[in-house]
Motif scaffolding. Structure first.
Motif, PDB file in Angstrom:
ATOM      1  N   GLU A  46      27.310  40.473   0.935  1.00 21.95           N
ATOM      2  CA  GLU A  46      28.549  39.807   1.319  1.00 21.95           C
ATOM      3  C   GLU A  46      29.486  40.824   1.973  1.00 21.95           C
ATOM      4  O   GLU A  46      29.626  41.953   1.494  1.00 21.95           O
ATOM      5  CB  GLU A  46      29.199  39.231   0.058  1.00 21.95           C
ATOM      6  CG  GLU A  46      30.420  38.426   0.305  1.00 21.95           C
ATOM      7  CD  GLU A  46      30.954  37.813  -0.979  1.00 21.95           C
ATOM      8  OE1 GLU A  46      32.025  37.213  -0.909  1.00 21.95           O
ATOM      9  OE2 GLU A  46      30.310  37.931  -2.028  1.00 21.95           O
ATOM     10  N   ARG A  47      30.105  40.433   3.075  1.00 24.07           N
ATOM     11  CA  ARG A  47      31.057  41.336   3.741  1.00 24.07           C
ATOM     12  C   ARG A  47      32.261  41.563   2.838  1.00 24.07           C
ATOM     13  O   ARG A  47      32.828  40.629   2.305  1.00 24.07           O
ATOM     14  CB  ARG A  47      31.503  40.743   5.071  1.00 24.07           C
ATOM     15  CG  ARG A  47      30.382  40.670   6.072  1.00 24.07           C
ATOM     16  CD  ARG A  47      30.824  39.998   7.355  1.00 24.07           C
ATOM     17  NE  ARG A  47      29.684  39.735   8.195  1.00 24.07           N
ATOM     18  CZ  ARG A  47      29.221  40.572   9.114  1.00 24.07           C
ATOM     19  NH1 ARG A  47      29.822  41.727   9.316  1.00 24.07           N
ATOM     20  NH2 ARG A  47      28.170  40.262   9.842  1.00 24.07           N
ATOM     21  N   LEU A  48      32.616  42.836   2.679  1.00 30.23           N
ATOM     22  CA  LEU A  48      33.722  43.194   1.802  1.00 30.23           C
ATOM     23  C   LEU A  48      34.800  43.930   2.593  1.00 30.23           C
ATOM     24  O   LEU A  48      34.528  44.431   3.686  1.00 30.23           O
ATOM     25  CB  LEU A  48      33.222  44.066   0.646  1.00 30.23           C
ATOM     26  CG  LEU A  48      32.133  43.433  -0.228  1.00 30.23           C
ATOM     27  CD1 LEU A  48      31.569  44.447  -1.192  1.00 30.23           C
ATOM     28  CD2 LEU A  48      32.696  42.231  -0.974  1.00 30.23           C
ATOM     29  N   ILE A  71      23.705  55.453   1.264  1.00 31.05           N
ATOM     30  CA  ILE A  71      24.238  54.991   2.541  1.00 31.05           C
ATOM     31  C   ILE A  71      25.559  54.291   2.263  1.00 31.05           C
ATOM     32  O   ILE A  71      25.682  53.535   1.299  1.00 31.05           O
ATOM     33  CB  ILE A  71      23.268  54.000   3.228  1.00 31.05           C
ATOM     34  CG1 ILE A  71      21.909  54.661   3.487  1.00 31.05           C
ATOM     35  CG2 ILE A  71      23.861  53.465   4.525  1.00 31.05           C
ATOM     36  CD1 ILE A  71      20.846  53.708   4.021  1.00 31.05           C
ATOM     37  N   VAL A  72      26.541  54.515   3.114  1.00 27.73           N
ATOM     38  CA  VAL A  72      27.823  53.819   3.001  1.00 27.73           C
ATOM     39  C   VAL A  72      27.827  52.677   4.017  1.00 27.73           C
ATOM     40  O   VAL A  72      27.604  52.891   5.206  1.00 27.73           O
ATOM     41  CB  VAL A  72      29.008  54.770   3.265  1.00 27.73           C
ATOM     42  CG1 VAL A  72      30.319  53.998   3.292  1.00 27.73           C
ATOM     43  CG2 VAL A  72      29.059  55.861   2.206  1.00 27.73           C
ATOM     44  N   ILE A  73      28.051  51.467   3.500  1.00 30.94           N
ATOM     45  CA  ILE A  73      28.218  50.308   4.379  1.00 30.94           C
ATOM     46  C   ILE A  73      29.716  50.183   4.628  1.00 30.94           C
ATOM     47  O   ILE A  73      30.482  49.969   3.685  1.00 30.94           O
ATOM     48  CB  ILE A  73      27.664  49.018   3.741  1.00 30.94           C
ATOM     49  CG1 ILE A  73      26.176  49.187   3.402  1.00 30.94           C
ATOM     50  CG2 ILE A  73      27.875  47.833   4.674  1.00 30.94           C
ATOM     51  CD1 ILE A  73      25.572  47.984   2.695  1.00 30.94           C
ATOM     52  N   PRO A  74      30.157  50.337   5.888  1.00 34.37           N
ATOM     53  CA  PRO A  74      31.588  50.295   6.188  1.00 34.37           C
ATOM     54  C   PRO A  74      32.217  48.930   5.880  1.00 34.37           C
ATOM     55  O   PRO A  74      31.534  47.896   5.912  1.00 34.37           O
ATOM     56  CB  PRO A  74      31.654  50.577   7.691  1.00 34.37           C
ATOM     57  CG  PRO A  74      30.335  51.182   8.049  1.00 34.37           C
ATOM     58  CD  PRO A  74      29.349  50.616   7.069  1.00 34.37           C
ATOM     59  N   ALA A  75      33.487  48.938   5.591  1.00 39.08           N
ATOM     60  CA  ALA A  75      34.239  47.705   5.332  1.00 39.08           C
ATOM     61  C   ALA A  75      34.025  46.715   6.469  1.00 39.08           C
ATOM     62  O   ALA A  75      34.000  47.099   7.643  1.00 39.08           O
ATOM     63  CB  ALA A  75      35.724  48.026   5.190  1.00 39.08           C
TER      64      ALA A  75
END
Length: 112
Positions: A46-48, A71-75
């Motif tokens: 889900e997009r955060l 891994i960092v998933i960007p906002a």
């Protein structure tokens, strides 16, 4: 005519809501591209509104971790990809496992 239009609008809204609710919030899937010697795995969530750190693990057929990385998933983003080459990989059933906080999402694929 107004009743027909209202009824149609209500039914289409309900259909959309039901379809939307059935979609999983977290998923992982891998694709093997023989002609490109590649395995591409995708993780969706889900997009955060904030950056999220996940841990990706590639687990070989013997149950050993072949690769692990954070891994960092960007906002605002909803997915991330990771890939490996097929050549040099052990044959058998592999697992692609992603840990996001307390949630683990896993998929498997076969190298023949």
């Amino acid at each position: 005519m107004k009743k027909l239009l209202s009824s149609l609008l209500l039914v289409s809204t309900m259909s959309f809501c039901e379809t939307f609710d059935e979609a999983p919030l977290y998923s992982a899937d891998c694709l093997i591209l023989q002609d490109e010697n590649s395995i591409i795995c995708k993780y969706e969530h889900e997009r955060l509104e904030e950056d999220i750190k996940i841990t990706v693990k590639w687990i070989d057929p013997n149950g050993e971790i072949s690769r692990q990385r954070d891994i960092v998933i960007p906002a605002g983003h909803g997915s991330v990809y990771d890939f490996r080459y097929i050549e040099g990989r052990e044959k058998g059933i592999w697992k692609f496992k992603v840990t996001e906080g307390d949630i683990e999402t896993e998929t498997s694929f076969s190298i023949e």
